[in-house]
Design an enzyme around this catalytic site. Structure first.
Site, short mmCIF file in Angstrom:
data_model
loop_
_atom_site.label_atom_id
_atom_site.label_comp_id
_atom_site.label_asym_id
_atom_site.label_seq_id
_atom_site.Cartn_x
_atom_site.Cartn_y
_atom_site.Cartn_z
N CYS A 55 -13.91 -27.70 10.27
CA CYS A 55 -12.69 -27.17 9.67
C CYS A 55 -11.65 -28.28 9.51
O CYS A 55 -11.47 -29.11 10.40
CB CYS A 55 -12.13 -26.05 10.54
N CYS A 101 -7.27 -27.51 13.83
CA CYS A 101 -8.52 -28.18 14.24
C CYS A 101 -8.38 -29.70 14.24
O CYS A 101 -9.07 -30.39 15.00
CB CYS A 101 -9.66 -27.75 13.32
N HIS A 155 -5.51 -20.95 12.06
CA HIS A 155 -6.90 -21.35 11.84
C HIS A 155 -7.71 -20.24 11.17
O HIS A 155 -8.45 -20.49 10.22
CB HIS A 155 -7.59 -21.76 13.15
N ASP A 183 0.87 -1.17 0.00
CA ASP A 183 0.00 0.00 0.00
C ASP A 183 0.91 1.23 0.00
O ASP A 183 2.12 1.13 0.17
CB ASP A 183 -0.95 -0.01 1.19
N CYS A 219 -8.38 -27.68 8.93
CA CYS A 219 -7.03 -27.15 9.11
C CYS A 219 -6.26 -27.99 10.13
O CYS A 219 -6.84 -28.73 10.92
CB CYS A 219 -7.06 -25.68 9.49
ZN LIG Z 1 -9.32 -24.85 11.79
#
Ligand SMILES: [Zn+2]
Length: 390
Positions: A327, A332, A358, A95, A329
């Site tokens: 989830c 998890c 996560h 930016d 991931c």
């Molecule tokens: Zn997760």
């Protein structure tokens, strides 16, 4: 020179304005709509580059203001540019620094020439012109460079909004001309900040214009038309998500997007929640960035398919289930809510790391679902399903 920046639309949803595309950059091809994690100081807080790659991140945002002050763009340049400096072989958008200058403790003062500001680190005084902002970002070696703009807080008076929108257009013209002169070799890449010409690494970065105009449709239309006339590789919708009501944000984003060229990428700056991404993709936005997933993670606020949860809550103390049972991931799959709560309560560094992983997974997964729904022509269905909520 590596192949220049190019945007290709690969699918359009028949029932909404959503589109799926490919953003060709000097550091890889990015699928859009895309969410860019925010790497303020050349690091996305509490997560390393290996993990970002594992998550599928291929485009990061870095902050010019922060890197200009520390370690300094010359230092980054000496270390081979931002990609080499931070060990990130994929694409980077920087930016311009204007938003930080105006938002950090009100340390900035705007004139026709540019921003006069004080460093939030040591109080030293600096000046950044539209040309300087281009130079700094070129010396950092970004793939996508944002013009310097003036972003106002909400609410702003009509007069202030008009002044900022029109000043941003005049700065756009200066940025465009300066960038083009450098690219064609007609101008040295140095103004008051004095960076040398960008290092020899071959690249063809893109310059994005930013449309301001607050929540005023007429100003937005005027600014968008003038930006388009100047011709940019992509267009950002700035000055939203600064405190206005959600519905107004959606409406102005859609209105502004409808005045931008179909064949160029549209970037809605600083947005937003997962629901915002779904809403704004439906309105024709291709690119997003926001600190929300990472900042919230460090504050123990986790995004799940059932809404946000505050993992510090005592109710999770003995909860053996994962943060989000749906989830996939690695956080998890491995850890329980009870464990994460313990890490936050004990102020363990790992707490921020796991929560960040996560939350970014959740955001990137949302973007993947958005893109899949667009590509299969079912975005309208997906959109209304998300709207009705879990
Ligand atoms: Zn997760």
């Amino acid at each position: 020179m590596s192949s220049p920046f190019r945007f290709e639309i690969v699918a359009r949803d028949p029932n909404t304005r959503a589109r799926a595309g490919l953003l060709h950059t000097p550091h890889g091809v990015i699928e859009t709509p895309v969410f860019m994690p925010v790497g303020t100081a050349a690091t996305v807080k509490a997560i390393d580059q290996d993990a970002l790659e594992e998550l599928g991140v291929r485009l990061l945002l870095a902050n010019t203001y922060h890197l200009y002050l520390r370690p300094g763009h010359e230092t980054v340049q000496q270390l081979g540019g931002l990609h080499r400096f931070m060990g990130w072989p994929h694409a980077i958008l920087t930016d311009s620094g204007g938003f930080q200058i105006m938002s950090l403790q009100g340390l900035g003062k705007v004139t026709e020439e540019g921003f006069h500001f004080r460093s939030h680190l040591d109080g030293s005084t600096h000046f950044l012109s539209p040309e300087d902002a281009v130079n700094v970002q070129l010396s950092l070696g970004a793939d996508i460079i944002m013009m310097l703009d003036q972003c106002l807080a909400y609410p702003a008076t009509e007069e202030a909004t008009r002044r900022a929108a029109r000043l941003t257009v005049r700065w756009a013209r200066r940025a465009r001309q300066h960038f083009d002169r450098i690219q064609t070799g007609d101008a040295p890449a140095s103004v008051s900040t004095g960076p040398r010409r960008p290092n020899s690494e071959p690249r063809a970065p893109a310059l994005f214009g930013i449309v301001q105009g607050g929540v005023d449709r007429e100003l937005r239309r005027e600014a968008a038309e003038q930006m388009v006339e100047l011709g940019f590789e992509g267009y950002a919708i700035g000055g939203l998500a600064v405190g206005e009501p959600k519905e107004v944000m959606y409406e102005i984003a859609e209105f502004t997007a409808s005045h931008l060229p179909e064949e160029r990428p549209r970037y809605l700056m600083g947005v937003g929640t997962p629901a915002d991404l779904v809403e704004c993709a439906a309105r024709g936005v291709d690119m997003f960035d926001c600190v929300l997933p990472t900042r919230n993670a460090r504050n123990a606020c986790l995004f799940t398919s059932q809404g946000r949860i505050s993992i510090r809550n005592a109710r999770y103390a003995c909860d053996p289930s994962p943060v989000d049972p749906t989830c996939l991931c690695r956080v998890c799959r491995r850890y329980s809510r009870g464990y994460l709560r313990h890490l936050f309560t004990a102020r363990e560094v790992l707490a921020a790391m796991l929560a960040t992983y996560h939350n970014l997974y959740f955001y990137l997964d949302t973007m993947m679902k958005i893109r899949q729904a667009i590509c299969s022509g079912e975005y309208g269905t997906y959109w209304s399903r998300v709207r009705t909520g879990p």
